[in-house]
Design a protein around this motif. Structure first.
Motif, mmCIF file in Angstrom:
data_model
loop_
_atom_site.group_PDB
_atom_site.id
_atom_site.type_symbol
_atom_site.label_atom_id
_atom_site.label_comp_id
_atom_site.label_asym_id
_atom_site.label_seq_id
_atom_site.Cartn_x
_atom_site.Cartn_y
_atom_site.Cartn_z
ATOM 1 N N ILE A 73 -45.529 -10.920 7.636
ATOM 2 C CA ILE A 73 -44.884 -12.060 8.293
ATOM 3 C C ILE A 73 -44.957 -13.270 7.376
ATOM 4 O O ILE A 73 -45.978 -13.505 6.717
ATOM 5 C CB ILE A 73 -45.579 -12.413 9.623
ATOM 6 C CG1 ILE A 73 -45.328 -11.346 10.682
ATOM 7 C CG2 ILE A 73 -45.097 -13.752 10.154
ATOM 8 C CD1 ILE A 73 -46.071 -11.625 11.979
ATOM 9 N N ASP A 74 -43.890 -14.059 7.342
ATOM 10 C CA ASP A 74 -43.990 -15.389 6.753
ATOM 11 C C ASP A 74 -43.263 -16.397 7.637
ATOM 12 O O ASP A 74 -42.447 -16.037 8.485
ATOM 13 C CB ASP A 74 -43.475 -15.435 5.306
ATOM 14 C CG ASP A 74 -42.022 -15.031 5.147
ATOM 15 O OD1 ASP A 74 -41.171 -15.522 5.893
ATOM 16 O OD2 ASP A 74 -41.729 -14.215 4.248
ATOM 17 N N LEU A 75 -43.599 -17.667 7.453
ATOM 18 C CA LEU A 75 -42.998 -18.762 8.207
ATOM 19 C C LEU A 75 -42.299 -19.707 7.245
ATOM 20 O O LEU A 75 -42.753 -19.915 6.113
ATOM 21 C CB LEU A 75 -44.072 -19.548 8.965
ATOM 22 C CG LEU A 75 -44.800 -18.851 10.107
ATOM 23 C CD1 LEU A 75 -45.858 -19.785 10.685
ATOM 24 C CD2 LEU A 75 -43.823 -18.428 11.188
ATOM 25 N N GLN A 87 -34.787 -26.159 11.737
ATOM 26 C CA GLN A 87 -35.217 -24.848 12.205
ATOM 27 C C GLN A 87 -36.607 -24.525 11.653
ATOM 28 O O GLN A 87 -36.941 -24.929 10.534
ATOM 29 C CB GLN A 87 -34.265 -23.738 11.743
ATOM 30 C CG GLN A 87 -32.857 -23.815 12.285
ATOM 31 C CD GLN A 87 -32.010 -22.624 11.863
ATOM 32 O OE1 GLN A 87 -32.544 -21.565 11.516
ATOM 33 N NE2 GLN A 87 -30.702 -22.782 11.879
ATOM 34 N N VAL A 88 -37.394 -23.801 12.435
ATOM 35 C CA VAL A 88 -38.559 -23.088 11.908
ATOM 36 C C VAL A 88 -38.296 -21.606 12.164
ATOM 37 O O VAL A 88 -37.786 -21.228 13.223
ATOM 38 C CB VAL A 88 -39.890 -23.536 12.547
ATOM 39 C CG1 VAL A 88 -40.314 -24.879 11.993
ATOM 40 C CG2 VAL A 88 -39.808 -23.577 14.069
ATOM 41 N N MET A 256 -34.695 -23.288 2.761
ATOM 42 C CA MET A 256 -35.954 -23.415 3.497
ATOM 43 C C MET A 256 -37.153 -23.544 2.568
ATOM 44 O O MET A 256 -37.098 -23.168 1.399
ATOM 45 C CB MET A 256 -36.134 -22.201 4.410
ATOM 46 C CG MET A 256 -35.062 -22.114 5.484
ATOM 47 S SD MET A 256 -35.444 -20.922 6.795
ATOM 48 C CE MET A 256 -34.609 -19.472 6.161
ATOM 49 N N SER A 257 -38.234 -24.054 3.139
ATOM 50 C CA SER A 257 -39.535 -24.087 2.478
ATOM 51 C C SER A 257 -40.505 -23.241 3.287
ATOM 52 O O SER A 257 -40.524 -23.329 4.529
ATOM 53 C CB SER A 257 -40.079 -25.519 2.405
ATOM 54 O OG SER A 257 -39.247 -26.350 1.638
ATOM 55 N N PHE A 258 -41.304 -22.428 2.594
ATOM 56 C CA PHE A 258 -42.336 -21.671 3.290
ATOM 57 C C PHE A 258 -43.374 -22.635 3.882
ATOM 58 O O PHE A 258 -43.662 -23.689 3.301
ATOM 59 C CB PHE A 258 -43.027 -20.699 2.337
ATOM 60 C CG PHE A 258 -42.202 -19.485 2.008
ATOM 61 C CD1 PHE A 258 -42.044 -18.467 2.933
ATOM 62 C CD2 PHE A 258 -41.580 -19.375 0.775
ATOM 63 C CE1 PHE A 258 -41.280 -17.349 2.636
ATOM 64 C CE2 PHE A 258 -40.820 -18.257 0.458
ATOM 65 C CZ PHE A 258 -40.664 -17.232 1.401
#
Length: 344
Positions: A73-75, A87-88, A256-258
């Protein structure tokens, strides 16, 4: 990676005697693995509601992480999507697609999902789900130690490969490209719709690219030059795909950025984009000035710093059969994600 078909119908585009200007590597999966499942869970919100959205996505992460069978999993966070909202996004990878399917009927998950789906929540909610045949997939890294996305669940990493850094190399790395042109068929279509909820499936041979830039370990001149010379061209290209992507058959692009485990942004970015076909992705990559600028800036930057480079780069590309995908959007702004090119 999955072994390339022995019978080749379509020729490689690699130039004769090709010598790449810098090294690259690919993640490899054992022959008994034929597919990876990938599920994105996203919350869309106005920036004033970021704290609530981050808490919600972290709760969802704990739930998914504790589900038997989720392999990685990553966010990540998108500051501004094509609708003007933030968004997340939680991206999960599964080597067993049946275990992902079981998540969707897990009582704890369905209760939380329906809680988030309530229109009183300060965010929209979506999931985009794909079963990716490894014969229709490629992943490339600038370094053997670079782990991002599906590379976290690989079985091994290759030695240096020569199928990179030329136009057409992306297609050449996809095993089934030897026998399949992956032409787009059909359009994004509604599967079901009720009130605030819509489920869609994209066209056959949808192309997905997730391309990352990890600057967490970069320093000094290397870091300064990236943000001065490379990053601006990258942002410009991502904004073009987000705002004017219809010109090149890009359905949606999120830059996006992690996020770390506490929901804080890191110095590791990626572009995530849907194209109608691999040919459309290739067309933008090879011919559009926004990507040519990105490509040329990296081509100058990486060899200059290769001996001591701390930054890491890579991407993964998937070509999806229509039956291997679906996306559900709840309380989202019109044109979010794959809704952006619905029936076009």
């Amino acid at each position: 990676m999955t072994k390339t078909n022995d019978v080749r119908k379509y020729s490689l585009r690699m130039p004769k005697g090709w010598k790449p200007p810098f090294p690259s590597y690919t993640s490899e999966f054992d022959s008994d693995k034929t597919e990876i499942a990938m599920a994105l869970f996203g919350l869309q919100f106005n920036i004033a509601d970021r704290k609530k959205a981050v808490k919600a996505i972290l709760d969802l992460k704990i739930l998914v992480q504790n589900t038997q069978g989720c392999d990685y999993i990553d966010l990540a966070e998108c500051i501004q999507d094509n609708t003007g909202k933030s968004q997340v996004v939680l991206t999960s990878y599964w080597l067993d697609g049946d275990k992902l399917s079981s998540l969707f009927v897990n009582k704890t998950f369905t209760q939380l999902w329906e809680q988030y789906a309530d229109s009183s929540q300060p965010f929209g909610l979506y999931r985009e789900v794909f079963n990716i045949p490894l014969s229709r997939y490629e992943i490339v890294h600038s370094h053997q130690d670079h782990l991002v996305g599906a590379s976290h669940i690989r079985d091994s990493v290759s030695e240096e490969i020569d199928t990179h850094a030329y136009w057409g190399s992306m297609r050449d790395r996809i095993p089934d490209s030897s026998i399949n042109r992956f032409d787009a068929e059909g359009a994004i279509e509604v599967v079901s719709q009720e009130k605030n909820r819509i489920v869609v499936a994209a066209n056959h041979n949808l192309a997905i690219i997730r391309s990352d830039q990890n600057m967490n370990d970069s320093k000094g001149e290397e870091r300064d030059e990236y943000y001065q010379d490379v990053y601006p061209t990258l942002v410009k290209g991502m904004q073009f795909l987000r705002d004017e992507g219809e010109e090149v058959n890009c359905y949606d692009c999120r830059f996006m950025s992690f996020l770390d485990d506490n929901g804080n942004s890191t110095d590791h970015t990626f572009g995530y984009a849907y194209f109608k076909s691999l040919e459309d992705l290739e067309g933008w990559s090879e011919h559009h000035p926004t990507h040519k600028a990105i490509f040329n800036s990296f081509k100058q930057y990486i060899p200059k710093h290769i001996a001591t480079i701390g930054s890491r780069f890579g991407h993964e590309v998937s070509i999806l059969p229509k039956e291997n995908q679906f996306a559900e959007y709840i309380n989202c702004a019109p044109n979010t994600g794959l809704l952006n090119r619905l029936n076009r």
